[in-house]
Design a protein around this motif. Sequence first.
Motif, mmCIF file in Angstrom:
data_model
loop_
_atom_site.group_PDB
_atom_site.id
_atom_site.type_symbol
_atom_site.label_atom_id
_atom_site.label_comp_id
_atom_site.label_asym_id
_atom_site.label_seq_id
_atom_site.Cartn_x
_atom_site.Cartn_y
_atom_site.Cartn_z
ATOM 1 N N PHE A 145 -21.167 29.658 -8.769
ATOM 2 C CA PHE A 145 -21.760 29.438 -10.091
ATOM 3 C C PHE A 145 -20.690 29.233 -11.145
ATOM 4 N N GLY A 146 -19.645 30.003 -11.106
ATOM 5 C CA GLY A 146 -18.601 29.923 -12.128
ATOM 6 C C GLY A 146 -17.823 28.622 -12.098
ATOM 7 N N ASN A 147 -17.962 27.843 -11.046
ATOM 8 C CA ASN A 147 -17.302 26.541 -10.943
ATOM 9 C C ASN A 147 -18.239 25.384 -11.216
ATOM 10 N N CYS A 148 -19.440 25.702 -11.677
ATOM 11 C CA CYS A 148 -20.450 24.670 -11.888
ATOM 12 C C CYS A 148 -20.726 24.443 -13.363
ATOM 13 N N ARG A 149 -20.883 23.198 -13.713
ATOM 14 C CA ARG A 149 -21.483 22.896 -15.003
ATOM 15 C C ARG A 149 -22.979 23.127 -14.858
ATOM 16 N N MET A 150 -23.644 23.491 -15.925
ATOM 17 C CA MET A 150 -25.068 23.787 -15.876
ATOM 18 C C MET A 150 -25.793 23.029 -16.985
ATOM 19 N N GLY A 151 -27.083 22.825 -16.782
ATOM 20 C CA GLY A 151 -27.821 22.072 -17.792
ATOM 21 C C GLY A 151 -29.313 22.326 -17.717
ATOM 22 N N TRP A 152 -30.004 21.784 -18.688
ATOM 23 C CA TRP A 152 -31.458 21.815 -18.746
ATOM 24 C C TRP A 152 -31.965 20.392 -18.978
ATOM 25 N N PHE A 153 -32.971 20.035 -18.225
ATOM 26 C CA PHE A 153 -33.717 18.797 -18.420
ATOM 27 C C PHE A 153 -35.178 19.178 -18.652
ATOM 28 N N ARG A 154 -35.962 18.230 -19.120
ATOM 29 C CA ARG A 154 -37.388 18.463 -19.259
ATOM 30 C C ARG A 154 -38.152 17.191 -18.905
ATOM 31 N N GLN A 155 -39.396 17.393 -18.506
ATOM 32 C CA GLN A 155 -40.236 16.258 -18.149
ATOM 33 C C GLN A 155 -41.652 16.500 -18.645
ATOM 34 N N ALA A 156 -42.102 15.641 -19.537
ATOM 35 C CA ALA A 156 -43.456 15.690 -20.048
ATOM 36 C C ALA A 156 -44.342 14.798 -19.188
ATOM 37 N N ARG A 167 -37.865 12.316 -16.607
ATOM 38 C CA ARG A 167 -37.110 13.537 -16.860
ATOM 39 C C ARG A 167 -35.953 13.210 -17.797
ATOM 40 N N GLU A 168 -35.769 14.019 -18.833
ATOM 41 C CA GLU A 168 -34.740 13.746 -19.822
ATOM 42 C C GLU A 168 -33.826 14.940 -20.029
ATOM 43 N N PHE A 169 -32.589 14.610 -20.351
ATOM 44 C CA PHE A 169 -31.585 15.629 -20.612
ATOM 45 C C PHE A 169 -31.910 16.392 -21.897
ATOM 46 N N VAL A 170 -31.705 17.709 -21.854
ATOM 47 C CA VAL A 170 -31.906 18.544 -23.032
ATOM 48 C C VAL A 170 -30.589 19.146 -23.507
ATOM 49 N N ASP A 199 -42.068 19.230 -27.817
ATOM 50 C CA ASP A 199 -41.192 19.925 -26.868
ATOM 51 C C ASP A 199 -41.958 20.353 -25.616
ATOM 52 N N THR A 200 -43.266 20.170 -25.610
ATOM 53 C CA THR A 200 -44.070 20.536 -24.456
ATOM 54 C C THR A 200 -43.643 19.741 -23.232
ATOM 55 N N ALA A 201 -43.312 20.459 -22.162
ATOM 56 C CA ALA A 201 -42.821 19.821 -20.944
ATOM 57 C C ALA A 201 -42.553 20.895 -19.900
ATOM 58 N N VAL A 202 -42.289 20.438 -18.681
ATOM 59 C CA VAL A 202 -41.733 21.322 -17.670
ATOM 60 C C VAL A 202 -40.216 21.270 -17.835
ATOM 61 N N TYR A 203 -39.609 22.424 -17.951
ATOM 62 C CA TYR A 203 -38.158 22.513 -18.145
ATOM 63 C C TYR A 203 -37.485 22.896 -16.830
#
Length: 126
Positions: free
Chosen positions: A29-40, A45-48, A90-94
Motif C-alpha cells: 500500500f505504501g508504494n501505491c498511488r491511490m485515487g477515487w473515481f465515480r460513476q453516475a 466512470r470519471e476521476f475525482v 455528486d450522486t454516484a457510485v464511488y
Amino acid sequence: QVQLVESGGGLVQAGGSLRLSCAASGRSFGNCRMGWFRQAPGKEREFVAGITANGVGRLYADSVKGRFTISRDNARNTVYLQMNSLKPEDTAVYYCTGSPGYTLAGYSNTERWDYWGQGTQVTVSS
C-alpha cells in the motif's frame, strides 16, 4: 496485489458532508498511488481525486475542487475522501482505486489504475 474495500457512502441532503474510507490489504500500500473515481447512471466512470504514495501530491477534478479532500494514512493502509458541500450532481457510485507508483501520471485514465474496490453509493438529495 492490493484488495480495496470502500465504506462510508449513504444518503445525505444537499450541502451536507460524507467521508468515504477505503481499507487496503496487502503489503505494498505504501508504494501505491491511490485515487477515487465515480460513476453516475448512464455516464462514464470519471476521476475525482488522486494522491501520491507519500501523500504529498494531490489532484482533483475541477467539479470537486475546494469541496473534496483526499488523504491517506499509510500506517492504517487507508485512504479517505472527505466530501463537503455536497450537491445532487455528486450522486454516484464511488470507487477506490490504486496502482503501484509514486506519481499521478495518467491519473484520469481508468486503464492506468490496477486495483479497484467494489464501490459505495453516495446519494445527495435536493
